[in-house]
Design an enzyme around this catalytic site. Structure first.
Site, PDB file in Angstrom:
ATOM      1  N   CYS A   3       0.848  -1.192   0.000  1.00  0.00           N
ATOM      2  CA  CYS A   3       0.000   0.000   0.000  1.00  0.00           C
ATOM      3  C   CYS A   3       0.884   1.243   0.000  1.00  0.00           C
ATOM      4  O   CYS A   3       1.683   1.450   0.926  1.00  0.00           O
ATOM      5  CB  CYS A   3      -0.917   0.002   1.219  1.00  0.00           C
ATOM      6  N   CYS A  11      -1.307   6.959   6.030  1.00  0.00           N
ATOM      7  CA  CYS A  11      -2.429   6.198   6.610  1.00  0.00           C
ATOM      8  C   CYS A  11      -1.874   4.932   7.236  1.00  0.00           C
ATOM      9  O   CYS A  11      -1.224   4.130   6.557  1.00  0.00           O
ATOM     10  CB  CYS A  11      -3.462   5.841   5.542  1.00  0.00           C
ATOM     11  N   CYS A  87      -7.516   3.567  -2.067  1.00  0.00           N
ATOM     12  CA  CYS A  87      -7.348   2.529  -1.036  1.00  0.00           C
ATOM     13  C   CYS A  87      -7.579   1.143  -1.634  1.00  0.00           C
ATOM     14  O   CYS A  87      -8.627   0.866  -2.222  1.00  0.00           O
ATOM     15  CB  CYS A  87      -8.324   2.772   0.107  1.00  0.00           C
ATOM     16  N   GLN A 209     -22.287  -6.906   6.878  1.00  0.00           N
ATOM     17  CA  GLN A 209     -20.875  -7.272   6.899  1.00  0.00           C
ATOM     18  C   GLN A 209     -20.131  -6.581   5.755  1.00  0.00           C
ATOM     19  O   GLN A 209     -20.562  -6.637   4.595  1.00  0.00           O
ATOM     20  CB  GLN A 209     -20.722  -8.793   6.752  1.00  0.00           C
ATOM     21  N   GLU A 259     -33.955  -7.392  16.907  1.00  0.00           N
ATOM     22  CA  GLU A 259     -32.949  -6.342  16.713  1.00  0.00           C
ATOM     23  C   GLU A 259     -33.532  -5.026  17.205  1.00  0.00           C
ATOM     24  O   GLU A 259     -34.698  -4.724  16.957  1.00  0.00           O
ATOM     25  CB  GLU A 259     -32.573  -6.249  15.234  1.00  0.00           C
ATOM     26  N   ASN A 302     -25.343 -12.696  17.727  1.00  0.00           N
ATOM     27  CA  ASN A 302     -24.327 -12.020  16.903  1.00  0.00           C
ATOM     28  C   ASN A 302     -24.190 -10.592  17.421  1.00  0.00           C
ATOM     29  O   ASN A 302     -24.580  -9.633  16.749  1.00  0.00           O
ATOM     30  CB  ASN A 302     -24.748 -12.042  15.432  1.00  0.00           C
ATOM     31  N   CYS A 329     -17.268 -10.843  16.930  1.00  0.00           N
ATOM     32  CA  CYS A 329     -16.198 -10.048  16.318  1.00  0.00           C
ATOM     33  C   CYS A 329     -15.160  -9.637  17.362  1.00  0.00           C
ATOM     34  O   CYS A 329     -14.269  -8.846  17.068  1.00  0.00           O
ATOM     35  CB  CYS A 329     -16.776  -8.816  15.624  1.00  0.00           C
TER      36      CYS A 329
END
Length: 370
Positions: A3, A11, A87, A209, A259, A302, A329
């Protein structure tokens, strides 16, 4: 992955940039196994890998600079704009859209927000691309001052980009918050996100996601485990737009998704129009689950990075639910939550590399009541 932004020091968001991908994957697997070591006998399936670049379906760009020369990317330590349109993490179709959106900023005279001076209008551009190449574009503004100009020039943008949804989000506060609560849709309704045979409908403020390839594998793994267990009833807690619920739907199986976001629930209901045994509830899962008269045969959780917390873990511990599928996560809070549920034994797990070039990852674990 190489990168130029990282090499130039402009960055450093991808903290593992430059490390070999196999080395990254091994380190994540070792860290996850270390955190779940208190549960011996856990069967680890081979990790799900990701493309090293071009995997992000969502670009969250800070807008800075001037109307004539806007930057789309991040801010430097002084609050100046750093342009990151190139990016390498972004889906190439996002990369192709960003220069057009920068031109739209100029054409519609959208003044980038100047953080040090606390003036200007356009704070962020949030752009999502579907597997079929359609785009959702959200403009985060300080006020409604420029909405009329955005509407005026929207046909120009629609001629150049495959737009499914365009909206403006109002975030008037001077603080490091990506978006506000108020959203006004200017074009379209939802962005269809196809994952295998399931089409999820994504509204502007709904979570999805960011790694579509690995996200599809996550749902596929969950569906495989649940097919073997064949539960008659499933709850999908923290269901978002219904990803797990809709992938676990089967004839004769009752599935309920829960939710707190009403926007996400509206998206999930739209996706489930033709599924008679799938329903969705807008509620806080932590308080909704204990209030129900009977528990299901399987619960999917989740949660966000903070985990499910002691209240929901405590309810699951005493609920009698035979199986829990926990998608996390944050393996640190996963381990904490497992420790709070000694009635369950993790039997199999799989790491999914949702976030290459960083230390972050997803792990999905199947729990069985001991």
């Amino acid at each position: 992955m190489q990168c130029d932004y990282f090499d130039a020091g402009v960055c450093r968001s991808c903290t593992w940039m430059g490390q070999g991908y196999d080395e990254q994957l091994a380190a994540k697997q070792a860290r996850c196994a270390e955190l779940l070591a208190p549960w011996p006998g856990l069967d680890w399936l081979p990790p799900v890998t990701s493309p090293e670049s071009g995997f992000r379906n969502k670009a969250k760009m800070v807008v800075a600079g001037t109307v004539e020369a806007p930057t789309l990317g991040i801010l430097d330590p002084t609050g100046g704009g750093v342009d990151l349109r190139g990016c390498g993490l972004h889906d190439p179709r996002l990369a192709d859209a960003l220069p057009v959106l920068a031109e739209f900023v100029t054409r519609a005279a959208l003044t980038p927000y100047d953080v040090p001076q606390r003036r200007g209008e356009l704070k962020h551009l949030i752009v999502t691309v579907s597997p079929d190449g359609e785009l959702m574009v959200r403009l985060v503004l300080r006020s409604t001052e420029s909405v009329a100009r955005i509407r005026k020039h929207l046909p120009w943008l629609a001629e150049r980009l495959p737009l499914a949804v365009v909206s403006v989000n109002l975030q008037p506060a001077h603080k490091a918050v990506l978006e506000g609560e108020r959203e006004e849709v200017l074009l379209g309704d939802t962005l269809p996100m196809r994952t295998g045979e399931v089409v999820l409908h994504l509204r502007p403020q709904s979570f999805f996601q960011t790694n579509g390839h690995v996200g599809a594998e996550l749902y596929r793994q969950a569906a495989g485990w649940v097919a073997e267990l064949a539960p008659a009833s499933v709850w999908d807690l923290y269901c978002g737009v219904g990803g797990f619920a809709l992938h676990l739907a089967a004839p004769g199986r009752s599935v309920v998704g829960v939710e707190v976001s009403e926007e996400a629930i509206a998206s999930a209901r739209q996706s489930a129009t033709d599924l008679a045994h799938v329903s969705f509830v807008a509620a806080d899962a932590t308080t909704w689950a204990p209030a129900q008269p009977a528990a299901p045969e399987l619960v999917v959780v989740n949660p966000p990075r903070r985990g499910i917390g002691p209240d929901l873990a405590g309810w699951l511990e005493t609920s009698g639910v035979p199986h829990v599928l926990y998608s996390s996560c944050n393996a640190v809070t996963l381990a904490r939550d497992l420790a709070a549920m000694p009635a369950y034994r993790p039997v199999t797990a799989r790491l999914l590399d949702m976030f290459p070039q960083t230390a972050h990852f997803e792990v999905v674990t199947l729990l069985t009541r001991a």
